[in-house]
Design an enzyme around this catalytic site. Sequence first.
Site, PDB file in Angstrom:
ATOM      1  N   LYS A   3      -6.971   6.457  10.757  1.00  0.00           N
ATOM      2  CA  LYS A   3      -8.695   6.440  11.148  1.00  0.00           C
ATOM      3  C   LYS A   3      -8.612   6.502  12.729  1.00  0.00           C
ATOM      4  O   LYS A   3      -8.556   5.356  13.588  1.00  0.00           O
ATOM      5  CB  LYS A   3      -9.302   5.353  10.494  1.00  0.00           C
ATOM      6  CG  LYS A   3      -9.084   5.217   9.364  1.00  0.00           C
ATOM      7  CD  LYS A   3      -9.932   3.934   8.856  1.00  0.00           C
ATOM      8  CE  LYS A   3     -10.011   3.608   7.197  1.00  0.00           C
ATOM      9  NZ  LYS A   3     -10.499   2.181   6.932  1.00  0.00           N
ATOM     10  N   ARG A  61      -5.008   0.940  -6.943  1.00  0.00           N
ATOM     11  CA  ARG A  61      -3.863   1.238  -6.541  1.00  0.00           C
ATOM     12  C   ARG A  61      -3.356   2.511  -7.183  1.00  0.00           C
ATOM     13  O   ARG A  61      -2.693   3.580  -6.973  1.00  0.00           O
ATOM     14  CB  ARG A  61      -2.986   0.562  -6.209  1.00  0.00           C
ATOM     15  CG  ARG A  61      -2.930  -0.643  -5.285  1.00  0.00           C
ATOM     16  CD  ARG A  61      -1.927  -1.545  -5.025  1.00  0.00           C
ATOM     17  NE  ARG A  61      -1.995  -2.722  -4.501  1.00  0.00           N
ATOM     18  CZ  ARG A  61      -2.062  -2.841  -3.107  1.00  0.00           C
ATOM     19  NH1 ARG A  61      -2.025  -2.071  -2.380  1.00  0.00           N
ATOM     20  NH2 ARG A  61      -2.293  -4.139  -2.662  1.00  0.00           N
ATOM     21  N   ASP A  79      -5.648  -0.293  -2.306  1.00  0.00           N
ATOM     22  CA  ASP A  79      -6.258  -0.823  -3.057  1.00  0.00           C
ATOM     23  C   ASP A  79      -7.757  -1.564  -2.551  1.00  0.00           C
ATOM     24  O   ASP A  79      -7.831  -1.518  -1.294  1.00  0.00           O
ATOM     25  CB  ASP A  79      -5.513  -2.423  -3.320  1.00  0.00           C
ATOM     26  CG  ASP A  79      -5.671  -3.266  -2.139  1.00  0.00           C
ATOM     27  OD1 ASP A  79      -5.078  -2.851  -1.103  1.00  0.00           O
ATOM     28  OD2 ASP A  79      -5.902  -4.470  -2.100  1.00  0.00           O
ATOM     29  N   PHE A  94     -13.919   3.024   4.331  1.00  0.00           N
ATOM     30  CA  PHE A  94     -12.874   2.276   3.409  1.00  0.00           C
ATOM     31  C   PHE A  94     -12.259   3.168   2.345  1.00  0.00           C
ATOM     32  O   PHE A  94     -13.277   3.910   1.324  1.00  0.00           O
ATOM     33  CB  PHE A  94     -13.328   1.119   2.905  1.00  0.00           C
ATOM     34  CG  PHE A  94     -12.306   0.476   2.201  1.00  0.00           C
ATOM     35  CD1 PHE A  94     -11.496  -0.453   2.776  1.00  0.00           C
ATOM     36  CD2 PHE A  94     -12.408   0.156   0.832  1.00  0.00           C
ATOM     37  CE1 PHE A  94     -10.623  -1.273   2.492  1.00  0.00           C
ATOM     38  CE2 PHE A  94     -11.471  -0.451  -0.004  1.00  0.00           C
ATOM     39  CZ  PHE A  94     -10.407  -1.280   0.959  1.00  0.00           C
ATOM     40  N   VAL A  95     -11.108   3.494   1.977  1.00  0.00           N
ATOM     41  CA  VAL A  95     -10.707   4.155   0.991  1.00  0.00           C
ATOM     42  C   VAL A  95      -9.818   3.564  -0.028  1.00  0.00           C
ATOM     43  O   VAL A  95      -9.085   2.533   0.470  1.00  0.00           O
ATOM     44  CB  VAL A  95      -9.781   5.484   1.761  1.00  0.00           C
ATOM     45  CG1 VAL A  95     -10.573   6.471   2.198  1.00  0.00           C
ATOM     46  CG2 VAL A  95      -8.738   4.926   2.445  1.00  0.00           C
ATOM     47  N   GLU A 130       3.819   4.008   6.059  1.00  0.00           N
ATOM     48  CA  GLU A 130       2.993   3.270   6.025  1.00  0.00           C
ATOM     49  C   GLU A 130       1.714   4.086   5.128  1.00  0.00           C
ATOM     50  O   GLU A 130       1.745   5.363   5.236  1.00  0.00           O
ATOM     51  CB  GLU A 130       2.287   2.874   7.418  1.00  0.00           C
ATOM     52  CG  GLU A 130       1.121   2.086   7.513  1.00  0.00           C
ATOM     53  CD  GLU A 130       1.134   0.698   6.767  1.00  0.00           C
ATOM     54  OE1 GLU A 130       1.398   0.670   5.533  1.00  0.00           O
ATOM     55  OE2 GLU A 130       1.166  -0.381   7.555  1.00  0.00           O
ATOM     56  N   ASP A 131       0.646   3.254   4.532  1.00  0.00           N
ATOM     57  CA  ASP A 131      -0.464   3.924   3.751  1.00  0.00           C
ATOM     58  C   ASP A 131      -1.441   4.624   4.778  1.00  0.00           C
ATOM     59  O   ASP A 131      -1.718   5.385   4.696  1.00  0.00           O
ATOM     60  CB  ASP A 131      -0.658   3.093   2.657  1.00  0.00           C
ATOM     61  CG  ASP A 131      -1.358   1.734   3.180  1.00  0.00           C
ATOM     62  OD1 ASP A 131      -1.143   1.260   4.295  1.00  0.00           O
ATOM     63  OD2 ASP A 131      -1.919   0.921   2.307  1.00  0.00           O
ATOM     64  N   ASP A 162      -5.155   1.962  10.775  1.00  0.00           N
ATOM     65  CA  ASP A 162      -6.635   1.825  11.075  1.00  0.00           C
ATOM     66  C   ASP A 162      -6.920   1.386  12.380  1.00  0.00           C
ATOM     67  O   ASP A 162      -6.966   2.227  13.253  1.00  0.00           O
ATOM     68  CB  ASP A 162      -6.980   0.630   9.819  1.00  0.00           C
ATOM     69  CG  ASP A 162      -8.519   0.645   9.958  1.00  0.00           C
ATOM     70  OD1 ASP A 162      -9.141   0.999  10.546  1.00  0.00           O
ATOM     71  OD2 ASP A 162      -8.883  -0.836   9.270  1.00  0.00           O
ATOM     72  N   GLY A 207       0.814  -1.201   0.014  1.00  0.00           N
ATOM     73  CA  GLY A 207       0.146   0.057  -0.042  1.00  0.00           C
ATOM     74  C   GLY A 207       0.803   1.297   0.057  1.00  0.00           C
ATOM     75  O   GLY A 207       0.441   2.308  -0.599  1.00  0.00           O
TER      76      GLY A 207
HETATM   77  P1  5GP Z   1      -4.837  -2.174  10.919  1.00  0.00           P
HETATM   78  O1  5GP Z   1      -3.746  -3.084  11.445  1.00  0.00           O
HETATM   79  O2  5GP Z   1      -4.060  -0.784  11.524  1.00  0.00           O
HETATM   80  O3  5GP Z   1      -6.203  -2.271  11.321  1.00  0.00           O
HETATM   81  O4  5GP Z   1      -4.380  -2.092   9.266  1.00  0.00           O
HETATM   82  C1  5GP Z   1      -3.467  -1.581   8.676  1.00  0.00           C
HETATM   83  C2  5GP Z   1      -3.651  -2.148   7.212  1.00  0.00           C
HETATM   84  O5  5GP Z   1      -4.962  -2.235   6.666  1.00  0.00           O
HETATM   85  C3  5GP Z   1      -3.136  -0.838   6.129  1.00  0.00           C
HETATM   86  O6  5GP Z   1      -1.872  -1.012   5.969  1.00  0.00           O
HETATM   87  C4  5GP Z   1      -3.921  -1.163   4.795  1.00  0.00           C
HETATM   88  O7  5GP Z   1      -3.298  -2.224   4.234  1.00  0.00           O
HETATM   89  C5  5GP Z   1      -5.369  -1.927   5.469  1.00  0.00           C
HETATM   90  N1  5GP Z   1      -6.334  -0.727   5.460  1.00  0.00           N
HETATM   91  C6  5GP Z   1      -7.006  -0.218   6.584  1.00  0.00           C
HETATM   92  N2  5GP Z   1      -7.733   0.554   6.094  1.00  0.00           N
HETATM   93  C7  5GP Z   1      -7.793   0.545   4.748  1.00  0.00           C
HETATM   94  C8  5GP Z   1      -8.562   1.183   3.892  1.00  0.00           C
HETATM   95  O8  5GP Z   1      -9.597   2.210   4.252  1.00  0.00           O
HETATM   96  N3  5GP Z   1      -8.401   1.039   2.683  1.00  0.00           N
HETATM   97  C9  5GP Z   1      -7.385  -0.049   2.121  1.00  0.00           C
HETATM   98  N4  5GP Z   1      -7.427  -0.037   0.942  1.00  0.00           N
HETATM   99  N5  5GP Z   1      -6.692  -0.469   3.128  1.00  0.00           N
HETATM  100  C10 5GP Z   1      -6.893  -0.144   4.374  1.00  0.00           C
END
Ligand code: 5GP
Length: 176
Positions: free
Chosen positions: A132, A166, A160, A153-154, A100-101, A104, A46
């Site tokens: 977020k 992407r 992606d 979700f984005v 990091e992208d 969440d 990402g």
């Molecule tokens: P976390 O462990 O913080 O819940 O998740 C992080 C990962 O979840 C990010 O690196 C990403 O790959 C994915 N992710 C979380 N939210 C989104 C979203 O809104 N869109 C996309 N495309 N990926 C997300």
Amino acid sequence: MITVKDKTFVPFIGADTIEQRVAELAAQISTDYEGKNPLFIGVLNGSFIFAADLFKKVVIPAQITFIKLASYSATESTGTVEEVLGLNIDIANRHIVIVEDIVDTGLTMTELLKTLKEYQPLSVAVATLLHKPEAAKKKVELKYVGFPIDNKFVVGYGLDYDGYGRNLPSIYILSE
Ligand code: 5GP
């Protein structure tokens, strides 16, 4: 409105706004890490576009490498972190900036930070394009945040939906 695979998304953050914010983050990091020879670690897949754009705008000597981990499927975070793959530069005694992208729930970053700290870096900071805050399950210190966003979700700019989207230059959000 656009369709990615089988879902509809609406424009959320435009390419110009992203570019400007990435430039601000790069300027801030360049100031903060002057003389520290930081190693950027991009988290694939990402972050590849954000990492490239950010790194191009960094004006101090710095290195970049990429790692891969898997913790996410389709639109729902599983919170499980798999192995860290591809860390082939010694990070001991280095100043690390993780790129990091999106953060969440924070579960991925929490696990990654724990793993990286075992290698005895001098410091570890996180630069994430998106955050977020409402989705947080773990509190993670995020030194550089591009944009705090709602818990939706984005896609786009490297992010992606099931592998698609992407290549969109702007960020789009799932429509209601
Ligand atoms: P976390 O462990 O913080 O819940 O998740 C992080 C990962 O979840 C990010 O690196 C990403 O790959 C994915 N992710 C979380 N939210 C989104 C979203 O809104 N869109 C996309 N495309 N990926 C997300």
